[in-house]
Design a protein around this motif. Structure first.
Motif, PDB file in Angstrom:
ATOM      1  N   ILE A  66       0.732  -1.028  -0.181  1.00 10.75           N
ATOM      2  CA  ILE A  66      -0.038  -0.106  -0.048  1.00 10.75           C
ATOM      3  C   ILE A  66       1.069   1.328  -0.040  1.00 10.75           C
ATOM      4  N   ASP A  67       0.227   2.307  -0.374  1.00  7.80           N
ATOM      5  CA  ASP A  67       1.145   3.689  -0.439  1.00  7.80           C
ATOM      6  C   ASP A  67       1.828   3.914   0.602  1.00  7.80           C
ATOM      7  N   TYR A  68       1.569   3.852   1.859  1.00 10.11           N
ATOM      8  CA  TYR A  68       2.115   4.117   3.161  1.00 10.11           C
ATOM      9  C   TYR A  68       3.456   3.137   3.315  1.00 10.11           C
ATOM     10  N   TYR A  69       3.290   2.048   3.015  1.00 10.74           N
ATOM     11  CA  TYR A  69       4.290   0.928   2.967  1.00 10.74           C
ATOM     12  C   TYR A  69       5.274   1.245   1.894  1.00 10.74           C
ATOM     13  N   LYS A  70       4.847   1.656   0.785  1.00  6.80           N
ATOM     14  CA  LYS A  70       5.436   2.086  -0.254  1.00  6.80           C
ATOM     15  C   LYS A  70       6.775   3.089   0.158  1.00  6.80           C
ATOM     16  N   GLU A  71       6.233   4.293   0.706  1.00  2.24           N
ATOM     17  CA  GLU A  71       7.037   5.389   1.134  1.00  2.24           C
ATOM     18  C   GLU A  71       8.186   4.770   1.961  1.00  2.24           C
ATOM     19  N   ILE A  72       7.897   3.982   2.839  1.00  2.42           N
ATOM     20  CA  ILE A  72       8.733   3.422   3.818  1.00  2.42           C
ATOM     21  C   ILE A  72       9.883   2.701   3.261  1.00  2.42           C
ATOM     22  N   ILE A  73       9.374   1.477   2.378  1.00  2.70           N
ATOM     23  CA  ILE A  73      10.204   0.653   1.596  1.00  2.70           C
ATOM     24  C   ILE A  73      11.010   1.258   0.846  1.00  2.70           C
ATOM     25  N   TYR A  74      10.603   2.362  -0.200  1.00  5.18           N
ATOM     26  CA  TYR A  74      11.603   3.088  -1.236  1.00  5.18           C
ATOM     27  C   TYR A  74      12.251   4.348  -0.422  1.00  5.18           C
ATOM     28  N   GLY A  75      11.957   4.526   0.892  1.00  2.00           N
ATOM     29  CA  GLY A  75      12.636   5.612   1.676  1.00  2.00           C
ATOM     30  C   GLY A  75      13.497   5.153   2.433  1.00  2.00           C
ATOM     31  N   PRO A  76      13.460   5.258   3.983  1.00  4.92           N
ATOM     32  CA  PRO A  76      14.223   4.841   4.852  1.00  4.92           C
ATOM     33  C   PRO A  76      14.765   3.504   4.814  1.00  4.92           C
ATOM     34  N   PHE A  77      13.819   2.341   4.478  1.00  5.22           N
ATOM     35  CA  PHE A  77      14.006   1.013   4.270  1.00  5.22           C
ATOM     36  C   PHE A  77      15.013   0.851   3.023  1.00  5.22           C
ATOM     37  N   SER A  78      15.227   1.462   2.086  1.00  8.19           N
ATOM     38  CA  SER A  78      15.949   0.975   0.861  1.00  8.19           C
ATOM     39  C   SER A  78      17.378   1.712   1.120  1.00  8.19           C
ATOM     40  N   GLU A  79      17.453   2.391   2.169  1.00  7.66           N
ATOM     41  CA  GLU A  79      19.028   3.110   2.482  1.00  7.66           C
ATOM     42  C   GLU A  79      19.520   1.925   3.235  1.00  7.66           C
ATOM     43  N   ASN A  80      18.900   1.116   4.069  1.00 10.60           N
ATOM     44  CA  ASN A  80      19.592   0.385   4.642  1.00 10.60           C
ATOM     45  C   ASN A  80      18.720  -0.967   5.079  1.00 10.60           C
TER      46      ASN A  80
END
Length: 154
Positions: A66-80
């Motif tokens: 879902i959009d909120y999780y996408k923001e997390i996955i492609y944001g801070p999660f993708s960095e580490n």
């Protein structure tokens, strides 16, 4: 992976989730043991996978979330992703181990499992939705049983 390619694994996952849920209502002692193993093995697999191919968590879960999780996955999660998945995997292993304990620790393990399953539901097809919610329901019968002993009977 296209939606059609996801269909067979999603169908199988949901069938297994229903079976696990139904077994949990009838065989609480055995399912306590099995849920513990499932959580601990899943945590170990996540640890192995994240250290061998951390980007799979971004490309595998990001598109279907879902959009909120996408923001997390492609944001801070993708960095580490290694850090995040390691923490999640540790939680899985701890929850599984606590399911084998007694009293309050047992309940914390079961609640941890329920929270985990609810938390991954927004990953959509990446978590074989709605299988995670079905499995969360499958943990409730175990939560209703007060455990005075560990699975090792001590």
């Amino acid at each position: 992976m296209s939606y059609e390619e996801y269909m067979i694994p999603v169908i199988i996952s949901n069938i297994l989730a229903v079976i696990l849920m139904l077994l949990s209502f009838h065989f609480t002692n055995f399912m306590r043991f099995l849920w513990g193993i499932i959580f601990m093995i899943a945590g170990i697999i996540n640890l192995i996978t994240v250290y061998n191919n951390p980007q799979i968590y971004i490309s595998g879960f990001g598109p279907a979330a879902i959009d909120y999780y996408k923001e997390i996955i492609y944001g801070p999660f993708s960095e580490n992703p290694g850090l995040y998945v390691t923490l999640i995997a540790a939680g899985q292993i701890i929850a599984g181990a606590l399911m084998w304990s007694k009293h309050l620790w047992y309940n914390i393990g079961i609640l941890g499992g329920i929270i985990f399953f609810i938390a991954i539901a927004p990953l959509g097809v990446g978590s074989a939705f709605p299988s995670s919610l079905i499995m969360a329901v499958g943990l409730f019968p175990l939560l209703l049983k007060w455990r005075k002993k560990t699975i090792f009977r001590t």
